[in-house]
Design an enzyme around this catalytic site. Sequence first.
Site, PDB file in Angstrom:
ATOM      1  N   GLN A  32       0.970  -1.131  -0.013  1.00  0.00           N
ATOM      2  CA  GLN A  32       0.027   0.004   0.144  1.00  0.00           C
ATOM      3  C   GLN A  32       0.845   1.291   0.034  1.00  0.00           C
ATOM      4  O   GLN A  32       0.326   2.287   0.586  1.00  0.00           O
ATOM      5  CB  GLN A  32      -1.158   0.090   1.190  1.00  0.00           C
ATOM      6  CG  GLN A  32      -1.997  -1.171   0.981  1.00  0.00           C
ATOM      7  CD  GLN A  32      -2.872  -1.238   2.242  1.00  0.00           C
ATOM      8  OE1 GLN A  32      -3.131  -0.480   3.035  1.00  0.00           O
ATOM      9  NE2 GLN A  32      -3.604  -2.562   2.418  1.00  0.00           N
ATOM     10  N   CYS A  79     -24.044 -14.204  21.891  1.00  0.00           N
ATOM     11  CA  CYS A  79     -23.492 -12.619  21.847  1.00  0.00           C
ATOM     12  C   CYS A  79     -24.573 -11.723  21.744  1.00  0.00           C
ATOM     13  O   CYS A  79     -25.680 -12.173  21.298  1.00  0.00           O
ATOM     14  CB  CYS A  79     -22.431 -12.733  20.722  1.00  0.00           C
ATOM     15  SG  CYS A  79     -23.188 -12.805  19.077  1.00  0.00           S
TER      16      CYS A  79
END
Length: 488
Positions: A302, A461
């Site tokens: 990048q 969750c």
Amino acid sequence: MKFVVRLHAEITIKSRSVRKRHGKVLTNNLRKVLAHPQADTLVKWLWDRIEVTAEPVTDADREQVRRHITQGLQNTPGISWFAEVEERPLSDFETLAQWVGDRWLQSIEQRSFVVRVKRKGHHDFNSQQLERYIGGYLLEHSDNARVKLKHADVEINLQIIDKNIQLVGSRQEGLGGFPIPTQETVVSLMSGGFDSSVASYEFIRRGARTHFCFFNLGGDAHEVAVRQISHYLWQRFSASHPIKFVSVDFAPVVEDILKHCDNGLMGVVLKRQMLRAAARVARYLKAQALVTGEAIGQVSSQTLSNLKVIDSATDALVLRPLITRDKQEIVDVAKKIGTEPLAKSIPEYCGVISNKPTVRAIPDEVEAEESKLDMELLKQVVNDAQVLTMTEIGAAAEQQARLEPEVTSADLDRVVIDIRNSDEIEEKPLQTDLHVLEIPFFKLQSEFVNLDADKHYLLYCAQGVMSKMQALLLQEAGYNNVSVYSDQ
């Protein structure tokens, strides 16, 4: 119950025709998102606002419907803010002051306040007269409250529309952005990590129909995880429109690169091959651009030099909404939108291909390495890609994970595993008669093998996404004594 919705400011400053189109698109999106089986819901476009009215089937459904509408308004692109309002016919000042006092006197005790009135229509009084009358009534009937015209602790808002008056509740922030699909379609390259999930969210928020393209480098478990993250983003932020998930088995392409390419250039070559494949997917989906989560300098591929070489592999427009973001900024957004606990459990498979990657690839050298590759193989893996709708992914997850929302006293021999982190558990402990184990999701795979194999385990969750994902991963590993628990 009634809600008033205000469009994002960028929409309101556009031309009349564009504003009208955005408003109608947002109205249609809200009709889809806010529909509820236990309520008769009406969404009405009124140029300067959208009004949402819902009549629950029974009083017992009221809070559930209110929560459903609030969540829908919070997560639909194109909304600046919204508030629940109470409405009644316009009457004399004294009656209106008593009505406001019943709802606000307790809240302004020992605090500063201001009354704001906005009118639409013709009346025999002005806004300031009503503001002063109601403000005086509240001062007279409250303990130690005081008026403060700027920066008051409490702002009481009233809206008069012809012969009706609305008392506006607390403002709640919307996402901003533009309604889907007022912008053109894009394909987001999803690895499942922080970056790709946040980049996808940014384009969804900006009003682009965002499809997902996944290059599978990590096997079935990796795909299951990325499917669930993609489904979560769609369900929360763009469920008003059908979205596709395209899964490309990229293992043959990676093997070809490992066999023929120079080690230092492997990462750049891999990214170029991904863009070529994604461009073919974009043409299939009639998308105008590709979206990636790359940020400048974050990893070796990048750098500006490498990104320039990578982009030259295709004529497709490549958009990088996170290009100048710091990693912590990206993680913070992931926490805000709810993908952080999912993303941090997924390794970055793209980063393992080069041991000593170059940070300044030379185009001629890259092309020389690519000449050794089988480009027909790239076409073949794209042609063999699996294309799923978000609805299909959700249905498969429900079926495979065997969702069990209700547990009766006959099931008390089962064990719930709360896979949230300790902070989440402390903030909102799980209320259940079942025995509960606390094992954070990132330790679940290693610790599950040590649990009693004769018991059945229900994963829990807060949002239900991570628990489904972990249940599927355990089932893929051969454990049949696990499913999902929900407290809804």
